[in-house]
Write a protein that holds these residues in place. Structure first.
Motif, PDB file in Angstrom:
ATOM      1  N   ALA A   1       0.835  -1.200   0.000  1.00 38.13           N
ATOM      2  CA  ALA A   1       0.000   0.000   0.000  1.00 38.13           C
ATOM      3  C   ALA A   1       0.865   1.243   0.000  1.00 38.13           C
ATOM      4  CB  ALA A   1      -0.917   0.003   1.208  1.00 38.13           C
ATOM      5  N   SER A   2       0.324   2.290  -0.569  1.00 39.49           N
ATOM      6  CA  SER A   2       0.987   3.587  -0.468  1.00 39.49           C
ATOM      7  C   SER A   2       0.891   4.072   0.978  1.00 39.49           C
ATOM      8  CB  SER A   2       0.327   4.584  -1.420  1.00 39.49           C
ATOM      9  OG  SER A   2      -1.035   4.763  -1.074  1.00 39.49           O
ATOM     10  N   PRO A   3       1.666   5.103   1.358  1.00 42.58           N
ATOM     11  CA  PRO A   3       1.614   5.583   2.753  1.00 42.58           C
ATOM     12  C   PRO A   3       0.193   5.948   3.182  1.00 42.58           C
ATOM     13  CG  PRO A   3       3.476   6.549   1.599  1.00 42.58           C
ATOM     14  CD  PRO A   3       2.675   5.805   0.570  1.00 42.58           C
ATOM     15  N   ASN A   4      -0.118   5.622   4.434  1.00 44.20           N
ATOM     16  CA  ASN A   4      -1.414   5.934   5.051  1.00 44.20           C
ATOM     17  C   ASN A   4      -2.570   5.206   4.367  1.00 44.20           C
ATOM     18  OD1 ASN A   4      -0.148   7.831   6.832  1.00 44.20           O
ATOM     19  ND2 ASN A   4      -0.148   9.309   5.137  1.00 44.20           N
ATOM     20  N   THR A   5      -2.277   4.079   3.736  1.00 44.58           N
ATOM     21  CA  THR A   5      -3.310   3.309   3.056  1.00 44.58           C
ATOM     22  C   THR A   5      -3.137   1.838   3.409  1.00 44.58           C
ATOM     23  OG1 THR A   5      -3.318   4.844   1.196  1.00 44.58           O
ATOM     24  CG2 THR A   5      -4.292   2.696   0.799  1.00 44.58           C
ATOM     25  N   GLU A   6      -4.234   1.132   3.563  1.00 46.85           N
ATOM     26  CA  GLU A   6      -4.172  -0.312   3.706  1.00 46.85           C
ATOM     27  C   GLU A   6      -4.954  -0.953   2.560  1.00 46.85           C
ATOM     28  OE1 GLU A   6      -5.942  -1.598   7.308  1.00 46.85           O
ATOM     29  OE2 GLU A   6      -7.856  -0.604   6.950  1.00 46.85           O
ATOM     30  N   ILE A   7      -4.536  -2.134   2.175  1.00 42.95           N
ATOM     31  CA  ILE A   7      -5.168  -2.817   1.049  1.00 42.95           C
ATOM     32  C   ILE A   7      -6.325  -3.656   1.566  1.00 42.95           C
ATOM     33  CG2 ILE A   7      -4.834  -4.467  -0.820  1.00 42.95           C
ATOM     34  CD1 ILE A   7      -1.908  -3.635  -0.914  1.00 42.95           C
ATOM     35  N   LYS A   8      -7.518  -3.283   1.153  1.00 42.77           N
ATOM     36  CA  LYS A   8      -8.704  -4.058   1.489  1.00 42.77           C
ATOM     37  C   LYS A   8      -9.285  -4.640   0.206  1.00 42.77           C
ATOM     38  CE  LYS A   8     -10.061  -1.297   5.510  1.00 42.77           C
ATOM     39  NZ  LYS A   8     -11.149  -0.465   6.097  1.00 42.77           N
ATOM     40  N   VAL A   9      -9.541  -5.933   0.249  1.00 44.34           N
ATOM     41  CA  VAL A   9     -10.090  -6.647  -0.907  1.00 44.34           C
ATOM     42  C   VAL A   9     -11.526  -7.015  -0.596  1.00 44.34           C
ATOM     43  CG1 VAL A   9      -9.840  -8.624  -2.441  1.00 44.34           C
ATOM     44  CG2 VAL A   9      -7.804  -7.562  -1.423  1.00 44.34           C
ATOM     45  N   PHE A  10     -12.426  -6.467  -1.373  1.00 44.60           N
ATOM     46  CA  PHE A  10     -13.861  -6.714  -1.199  1.00 44.60           C
ATOM     47  C   PHE A  10     -14.307  -7.689  -2.274  1.00 44.60           C
ATOM     48  CE2 PHE A  10     -18.197  -5.898  -2.397  1.00 44.60           C
ATOM     49  CZ  PHE A  10     -18.866  -5.703  -1.208  1.00 44.60           C
ATOM     50  N   TYR A  11     -14.995  -8.768  -1.854  1.00 42.99           N
ATOM     51  CA  TYR A  11     -15.475  -9.696  -2.882  1.00 42.99           C
ATOM     52  C   TYR A  11     -16.858 -10.205  -2.525  1.00 42.99           C
ATOM     53  CZ  TYR A  11     -13.796 -13.502   0.165  1.00 42.99           C
ATOM     54  OH  TYR A  11     -13.565 -14.354   1.224  1.00 42.99           O
ATOM     55  N   SER A  12     -17.626 -10.471  -3.575  1.00 43.78           N
ATOM     56  CA  SER A  12     -19.006 -10.927  -3.414  1.00 43.78           C
ATOM     57  C   SER A  12     -19.031 -12.428  -3.157  1.00 43.78           C
ATOM     58  CB  SER A  12     -19.810 -10.590  -4.667  1.00 43.78           C
ATOM     59  OG  SER A  12     -19.248 -11.219  -5.797  1.00 43.78           O
ATOM     60  N   PHE A  13     -20.182 -12.930  -2.724  1.00 44.59           N
ATOM     61  CA  PHE A  13     -20.312 -14.337  -2.359  1.00 44.59           C
ATOM     62  C   PHE A  13     -20.053 -15.253  -3.543  1.00 44.59           C
ATOM     63  CE2 PHE A  13     -24.371 -13.298  -4.138  1.00 44.59           C
ATOM     64  CZ  PHE A  13     -24.826 -14.453  -4.744  1.00 44.59           C
ATOM     65  N   ASP A  14     -20.230 -14.757  -4.778  1.00 48.95           N
ATOM     66  CA  ASP A  14     -20.036 -15.610  -5.951  1.00 48.95           C
ATOM     67  C   ASP A  14     -18.619 -15.535  -6.499  1.00 48.95           C
ATOM     68  OD1 ASP A  14     -20.240 -13.031  -6.820  1.00 48.95           O
ATOM     69  OD2 ASP A  14     -21.951 -13.336  -8.146  1.00 48.95           O
ATOM     70  N   SER A  15     -17.711 -14.933  -5.763  1.00 46.98           N
ATOM     71  CA  SER A  15     -16.297 -14.937  -6.129  1.00 46.98           C
ATOM     72  C   SER A  15     -15.587 -15.960  -5.250  1.00 46.98           C
ATOM     73  CB  SER A  15     -15.695 -13.549  -5.932  1.00 46.98           C
ATOM     74  OG  SER A  15     -16.262 -12.626  -6.830  1.00 46.98           O
ATOM     75  N   LYS A  16     -15.093 -17.042  -5.865  1.00 47.74           N
ATOM     76  CA  LYS A  16     -14.596 -18.183  -5.104  1.00 47.74           C
ATOM     77  C   LYS A  16     -13.197 -18.577  -5.555  1.00 47.74           C
ATOM     78  CE  LYS A  16     -19.306 -19.971  -4.585  1.00 47.74           C
ATOM     79  NZ  LYS A  16     -20.242 -21.090  -4.868  1.00 47.74           N
ATOM     80  N   ASN A  17     -12.514 -19.297  -4.635  1.00 49.25           N
ATOM     81  CA  ASN A  17     -11.203 -19.889  -4.927  1.00 49.25           C
ATOM     82  C   ASN A  17     -10.162 -18.839  -5.320  1.00 49.25           C
ATOM     83  OD1 ASN A  17     -12.234 -22.545  -4.498  1.00 49.25           O
ATOM     84  ND2 ASN A  17     -13.087 -22.502  -6.572  1.00 49.25           N
ATOM     85  N   ASN A  18     -10.287 -17.650  -4.769  1.00 43.49           N
ATOM     86  CA  ASN A  18      -9.277 -16.623  -4.994  1.00 43.49           C
ATOM     87  C   ASN A  18      -8.216 -16.710  -3.899  1.00 43.49           C
ATOM     88  OD1 ASN A  18     -10.516 -15.005  -7.303  1.00 43.49           O
ATOM     89  ND2 ASN A  18     -12.204 -15.044  -5.823  1.00 43.49           N
TER      90      ASN A  18
END
Length: 322
Positions: free
Chosen positions: A284-301
């Motif tokens: 992440a760039s400074p003062n940022t965190e990486i959040k990954v949002f995924y829907s229920f139909d996104s699988k095996n990632n």
């Protein structure tokens, strides 16, 4: 004086008038339409100077020839229908400007394979692309593309290279549609708050129905969206500095070793109905965190990190990368 001698003199005068007229026409055409000559490999080389027509040079240059354009402003909409190398005089990118004569048409419309466009400042089409390419095996290198609807638009274009281009103030920086096995490398894509288009958004790189492309070592900044993959699979995003990423109906993509900056959104990466994607090694760039949002139909990632929340009716969750 005998009639025969008079006729001979008339014929001689007419012949001289014809020769002088022919020489004048050739000289005028040479000045107007640039200089064309043969290179060492017998391919045509055409030089274009201010006041000349780039389109006429393209038409007059044999396939696999070279068109060299000298610094100046050229207001044209160009059609490239044969394999050519079209370049600015070396080092003159900012000063070799091709501006759309008709803002409703592409500045460069490339329909042939194996076309190189390098070293131009391309701008001024409000609804089309600075460079539209439906040919394959192209090389789009070292251009500046600004104030177009699309900077570069590849449509059914494969095995092309887009490298070291500066793309700014377009609604979409680089758009790939039905285009595969292309390399996008070391491009700088940005917007400073002014861009062309009706919608109040701007995207750096947009892939639609495009597979097996590589996006490497590029920078995307000051835009609404960074990279958007829709119905696009087996692509790789590696070592870029990018904004938010969206994967929609897109599978088997790799998002690796990127620096991800958040700009006004809650999530860095969004996955919707997308399977078997890998997100690893991103920071992440400074003062940022990486959040990954995924829907229920996104699988095996595959993610690096921990589950952050499970909420919103139990249908979605968020990962936070380390």
């Amino acid at each position: 004086m005998p009639l025969s001698q008079i006729n001979q003199k008339i014929i001689l005068v007419l012949f001289l008038v014809f020769v002088i007229s022919a020489l004048y026409i050739l000289s005028a055409n040479k000045e107007k339409y640039s200089d064309t000559f043969l290179g060492n490999d017998n391919s045509s080389i055409t030089n274009v100077h201010p006041g000349d027509s780039i389109q006429q040079a393209i038409n007059n240059t044999s396939p696999c020839g070279t068109v060299t354009v000298y610094p100046g402003l050229y207001k044209e909409n160009l059609v490239v229908n044969r394999p050519l190398i079209i370049i600015s005089n070396p080092g003159e990118t900012n000063n070799t400007i091709v501006q759309a004569a008709d803002p409703e048409e592409d500045v460069f419309n490339v329909t042939a394979d194996n076309v190189t466009i390098s070293g131009f400042n391309i701008k001024g089409t409000t609804s089309k692309a600075g460079i539209y390419c439906s040919g394959s095996g192209g090389n789009i290198t070292g251009n500046k593309l600004s104030y177009n609807n699309y900077g570069v638009y590849l449509n059914d274009s494969n095995r092309s290279i887009l490298e070291n281009n500066e793309v700014n103030n377009n609604s979409v920086g680089i758009y790939l549609r039905n285009s595969s096995n292309n390399q996008l490398k070391s491009n700088k894509i940005s917007c400073v708050g002014i861009f062309v288009g009706l919608d109040n958004n701007a995207t750096g790189i947009y892939l639609e129905d495009s597979d097996n492309n590589k996006l490497m070592s590029s920078t995307i900044s000051k835009l609404w969206d960074g990279v958007n993959l829709t119905d696009s699979s087996n692509n790789e995003l590696n070592n870029n500095s990018i904004l938010q990423n969206y994967l929609i109906n897109s599978n088997n993509n790799k998002v690796l070793n990127n620096t991800i900056e958040k700009l006004g959104y809650s999530y860095s990466v969004v996955l919707a109905n997308s399977q078997n994607n890998t997100l690893q090694g991103n920071t992440a760039s400074p003062n940022t965190e990486i959040k990954v949002f995924y829907s229920f139909d996104s699988k095996n990632n595959t993610f690096e990190g921990e589950r952050y929340t499970v909420n919103e009716q139990g249908s979605r969750c968020v990962y936070r990368e380390r």
